[in-house]
Write an enzyme that holds these catalytic residues in place. Sequence first.
Site, PDB file in Angstrom:
ATOM      1  N   ASP A 175     -73.642   7.942  33.192  1.00  0.00           N
ATOM      2  CA  ASP A 175     -74.890   8.255  33.882  1.00  0.00           C
ATOM      3  C   ASP A 175     -75.939   7.198  33.586  1.00  0.00           C
ATOM      4  OD1 ASP A 175     -75.412  10.299  35.637  1.00  0.00           O
ATOM      5  OD2 ASP A 175     -75.671  11.829  34.084  1.00  0.00           O
ATOM      6  N   ASP A 231     -76.106  12.416  31.393  1.00  0.00           N
ATOM      7  CA  ASP A 231     -77.338  12.463  30.607  1.00  0.00           C
ATOM      8  C   ASP A 231     -77.646  13.900  30.196  1.00  0.00           C
ATOM      9  OD1 ASP A 231     -78.151  13.358  33.078  1.00  0.00           O
ATOM     10  OD2 ASP A 231     -79.771  11.889  33.325  1.00  0.00           O
ATOM     11  N   SER A 232     -76.764  14.840  30.599  1.00  0.00           N
ATOM     12  CA  SER A 232     -76.800  16.205  30.036  1.00  0.00           C
ATOM     13  C   SER A 232     -76.646  16.149  28.525  1.00  0.00           C
ATOM     14  CB  SER A 232     -75.679  17.059  30.642  1.00  0.00           C
ATOM     15  OG  SER A 232     -74.425  16.395  30.532  1.00  0.00           O
ATOM     16  N   GLU A 291     -75.298  18.872  43.607  1.00  0.00           N
ATOM     17  CA  GLU A 291     -75.634  19.866  42.566  1.00  0.00           C
ATOM     18  C   GLU A 291     -76.565  20.939  43.120  1.00  0.00           C
ATOM     19  OE1 GLU A 291     -76.690  18.255  38.755  1.00  0.00           O
ATOM     20  OE2 GLU A 291     -77.415  20.193  38.008  1.00  0.00           O
ATOM     21  N   LYS A 331     -73.288   6.465  37.549  1.00  0.00           N
ATOM     22  CA  LYS A 331     -73.815   7.493  38.462  1.00  0.00           C
ATOM     23  C   LYS A 331     -75.331   7.459  38.376  1.00  0.00           C
ATOM     24  CE  LYS A 331     -73.710  12.088  37.460  1.00  0.00           C
ATOM     25  NZ  LYS A 331     -75.152  12.397  37.439  1.00  0.00           N
TER      26      LYS A 331
HETATM   27  O1  KIV Z   1     -75.547  14.845  33.304  1.00  0.00           O
HETATM   28  C1  KIV Z   1     -74.599  15.525  33.752  1.00  0.00           C
HETATM   29  O2  KIV Z   1     -73.838  16.143  33.005  1.00  0.00           O
HETATM   30  C2  KIV Z   1     -74.430  15.570  35.193  1.00  0.00           C
HETATM   31  C3  KIV Z   1     -73.442  16.537  35.763  1.00  0.00           C
HETATM   32  C4  KIV Z   1     -73.901  17.929  35.583  1.00  0.00           C
HETATM   33  C5  KIV Z   1     -73.114  16.238  37.158  1.00  0.00           C
HETATM   34  O3  KIV Z   1     -75.071  14.848  35.886  1.00  0.00           O
END
Ligand code: KIV
Length: 266
Positions: free
Chosen positions: A85, A46-47, A184, A115
């Site tokens: 995510d 979700d980044s 993290e 995730k």
């Molecule tokens: O959203 C994301 O990119 C993440 C990673 C930084 C682990 O959760």
Amino acid sequence: MASKALTAPEILARKRGPKLVMVTCYDATFAKLLESVGIDLVLVGDSLGMVIQGQQSTLPVSLDDVIYHTRCVARGLTASHLVADMPFLSYQVNDDEALRNAGRLVVEGGAHAVKLEGGERSAPAIRRIVDAGIPVMGHLGLTPQSVHQFGGFKVQGRSDSAAERLMADARCLVEAGVYSMVLESIPAELALRITQAVPVPTIGIGASSNCDGQVLVLYDLLGLDDGFAPTFLKKYDRLSVRVRDALSAYSREVREGTFPDDAHSF
Ligand code: KIV
């Protein structure tokens, strides 16, 4: 046709090594590149809210956004394990909704696993999803969906009590059935304690080399954002510079009339 992709049980077995390499990805072109160099796990994080959508946090990302990007990435992969995510509010409201939304990431997006963030409080949702046959990766420490509760993007688990809470959360995730977990932005010593305490691979970001694997955001490791340079990030290139150089050369040649030349014309 059976999938040739790395499976959740194979990832679980990597607790004994070699280290797992995970990178985020949001489109098919980069997915093909990641797979071509043997990246083990590809995460549609979700980044994407920050690096693709230009948001200040991951909070505005919708489930449909993640499904769309997961589908794009899935088209570029055959061998890498694809994790999607679960965005903010897609698993916190109730466990039935969590399962339905995880299922959409697998069925509509083509993800092999999902995730989600949080320890004890997320355990019932994780258990429900795992019981339905969907592998779940946990995520502890600086969980970006709780950025307002943390008061910013800050290292977690520094005090003894915070470290003990994270240790307990890690055990809850294992009991709930995760096959791996992201750690993290936590101190190196705590990353080591958690990694030694749990039977599933830990995948670190800002969590030292004391983990069973590592993840970075693709655009960060390629150096696409000049202004983003947190301590944990190693930039393996300065693509922002190279992209600007290429675009400047293209603009100059178009304006000068030297592109397209005869070699690029019919
Ligand atoms: O959203 C994301 O990119 C993440 C990673 C930084 C682990 O959760």
